[in-house]
Write an enzyme that holds these catalytic residues in place. Structure first.
Site, mmCIF file in Angstrom:
data_model
loop_
_atom_site.group_PDB
_atom_site.id
_atom_site.type_symbol
_atom_site.label_atom_id
_atom_site.label_comp_id
_atom_site.label_asym_id
_atom_site.label_seq_id
_atom_site.Cartn_x
_atom_site.Cartn_y
_atom_site.Cartn_z
ATOM 1 N N ASP A 1 -1.479 26.446 -12.330
ATOM 2 C CA ASP A 1 -0.337 26.343 -11.422
ATOM 3 C C ASP A 1 0.845 25.787 -12.207
ATOM 4 O O ASP A 1 0.701 25.351 -13.350
ATOM 5 C CB ASP A 1 -0.678 25.534 -10.170
ATOM 6 C CG ASP A 1 -0.872 24.069 -10.453
ATOM 7 O OD1 ASP A 1 -0.589 23.652 -11.577
ATOM 8 O OD2 ASP A 1 -1.297 23.345 -9.543
ATOM 9 N N GLY B 1 4.894 22.624 -9.951
ATOM 10 C CA GLY B 1 5.987 22.446 -8.985
ATOM 11 C C GLY B 1 5.557 21.716 -7.725
ATOM 12 O O GLY B 1 6.230 20.805 -7.263
ATOM 13 N N HIS C 1 -23.884 22.550 -4.455
ATOM 14 C CA HIS C 1 -24.217 23.245 -3.204
ATOM 15 C C HIS C 1 -22.953 23.783 -2.522
ATOM 16 O O HIS C 1 -22.905 24.948 -2.111
ATOM 17 C CB HIS C 1 -24.966 22.323 -2.238
ATOM 18 C CG HIS C 1 -25.073 22.918 -0.878
ATOM 19 N ND1 HIS C 1 -26.012 23.863 -0.547
ATOM 20 C CD2 HIS C 1 -24.281 22.762 0.224
ATOM 21 C CE1 HIS C 1 -25.816 24.262 0.698
ATOM 22 N NE2 HIS C 1 -24.773 23.605 1.196
ATOM 23 N N GLN D 1 8.776 30.839 -1.035
ATOM 24 C CA GLN D 1 9.085 29.631 -0.268
ATOM 25 C C GLN D 1 9.882 30.005 0.992
ATOM 26 O O GLN D 1 10.096 31.174 1.274
ATOM 27 C CB GLN D 1 9.883 28.654 -1.146
ATOM 28 C CG GLN D 1 9.070 28.071 -2.283
ATOM 29 C CD GLN D 1 7.999 27.081 -1.817
ATOM 30 O OE1 GLN D 1 7.998 26.625 -0.676
ATOM 31 N NE2 GLN D 1 7.079 26.748 -2.710
ATOM 32 N N CYS E 1 -28.783 27.533 -4.473
ATOM 33 C CA CYS E 1 -28.176 26.627 -5.452
ATOM 34 C C CYS E 1 -29.232 25.697 -6.066
ATOM 35 O O CYS E 1 -30.365 25.619 -5.596
ATOM 36 C CB CYS E 1 -27.054 25.817 -4.801
ATOM 37 S SG CYS E 1 -27.613 24.337 -3.939
ATOM 38 N N ASP F 1 -7.673 28.828 -3.619
ATOM 39 C CA ASP F 1 -8.124 27.696 -4.444
ATOM 40 C C ASP F 1 -8.025 26.434 -3.599
ATOM 41 O O ASP F 1 -7.169 26.351 -2.722
ATOM 42 C CB ASP F 1 -7.255 27.522 -5.701
ATOM 43 C CG ASP F 1 -5.942 26.835 -5.382
ATOM 44 O OD1 ASP F 1 -5.049 27.505 -4.836
ATOM 45 O OD2 ASP F 1 -5.811 25.620 -5.634
#
Ligand SMILES: [Zn+2]
Length: 361
Positions: free
Chosen positions: A76, A79, A341, A181, A312, A258
């Site tokens: 990223d 900002g 997990h 934005q 897992c 994310d």
């Protein structure tokens, strides 16, 4: 199915990228991440810059080598963190037309320009770089939202130019994404999107906070903004989010996500589960989500795995009782197993969404 092609392999969409904020997903190493079926990571340019790590990583051969991670990395721009801190408290610095001046807790001055932001991300060796944007909160005043859009568009132009200059002639180029934005103002979102599309980017992100101060998803403006992004480009719901919000944004057209939530919740003893039959519900209609809190004393002698439909490293080997006791005694392994997990759960969720995508849901 959409794919993002990078020098470190293809990233199938939809995809969820955990946040490796300071070049680490808390509690896990790259081998753990591979076992959780993680396909890509997000690193935070601001935190790396602020902790002196950025130049060291660049000199040490880049982020992939530093972390022993040979799959895609998105960086990223920094900002979001810088603007949020400055807007919350002006002692952190100033947002000017051509640059951002930031002072950290140690009074160290960091000047961030669009050019520097791109230089830094390319030096890290990132596969997807983000333009520097001027991030606002949805409740900020109209003049601030207007200024943010004006900065974001101007900075995106400079980022693209610097990106082209530095990657000219390279056989394999990273991708560059821009951020839309405009707060909750639809007109400003439209203006920002159309100006960014004119410059031309490989993908577009929803900028600003995706949730309000109470944590509720800003569905209306998220959906509106997704509709402004070109269909052929990946649509990135930055910072999204909880499993329910991820599914909601998927329905709006977002394909890249994310968030720190799965690992942060794991550290707070909150584990995600599918409701019975939930993992088989195509398109995840209805409420599919259950949660297990590992501080519930009833789990002390529970010999069942956390989830019977999870493959897992925790669920395939250990009981709820084992994890409960690890947490009770503050063993570091508790966080590692719980994080494993939750990330595995997110990738099961992504599998279901990919299935829904294939079926045209
Ligand atoms: Zn599991």
């Amino acid at each position: 199915m959409q794919e993002i092609h990078t020098a470190h392999g293809a990233l199938k969409l939809p995809a969820f990228l955990p946040d490796a904020t300071r070049a680490v997903v808390k509690g896990l190493d790259s081998e753990d991440l591979r076992r959780c079926r993680v396909e890509g990571l997000v690193v935070n340019t601001f935190h790396l810059l602020n902790s002196y790590l950025a130049n060291f990583i660049a000199d040490a051969g880049g982020i992939h080598r530093f972390m022993d991670w040979q799959a895609p990395v998105l960086s990223d721009s920094g900002g979001f963190q810088v603007m949020s801190l400055i807007r919350e408290n002006p002692r952190y610095g100033r947002i000017l037309r051509d640059k951002v001046i930031f002072r950290n807790e140690q009074e160290r001055k960091i000047v961030l320009t669009p050019e520097k932001c791109i230089q830094l991300q390319l030096k890290l060796g990132s596969d997807i770089v983000m333009c520097l944007d001027d991030c606002t909160r949805p409740e900020d005043a109209l003049d601030q939202q207007e200024q943010s859009v004006s900065h974001t568009v101007a900075w995106a132009g400079r980022c693209k130019q610097e990106f082209e200059r530095l990657t000219q002639g390279r056989a394999s180029k990273p991708l560059i994404f821009a951020i839309i934005q405009g707060g909750s103002e639809k007109g400003l979102r439209e203006l920002c999107a159309s100006e960014l599309i004119k410059i031309g980017f490989d993908g577009y992100g929803f900028g600003g906070f995706p949730v309000d101060r109470e944590g509720a998803l800003l569905s209306e403006i998220l959906e509106f903004t997704a509709g402004l992004m070109p269909c052929a480009s990946p649509k990135y719901a930055m910072g999204v989010g909880s499993p329910r919000y991820l599914v909601e944004c998927f329905r709006m057209g977002y394909r890249l996500f994310d968030c720190v939530i799965p690992t942060r919740d794991a550290r707070h003893k909150k584990l995600y589960l599918f409701k019975e039959g939930g993992s088989e519900i195509a398109g995840l209609q209805g409420d599919f989500l259950d949660q297990l809190y590992m501080d519930n004393p009833r789990l002390m002698k529970d010999e069942a795995p956390v989830s019977s439909v999870c493959g897992c490293g925790l669920c395939s080997r250990y009981s709820r009782a084992y994890l409960y006791n690890l947490f009770k005694h503050d063993e570091g392994l508790a966080v590692r197993l719980a994080s494993t997990h939750n990330l595995y759960f997110y990738n099961q969720l992504i599998d279901i969404l990919r299935g829904a995508e294939r079926e045209g849901a």
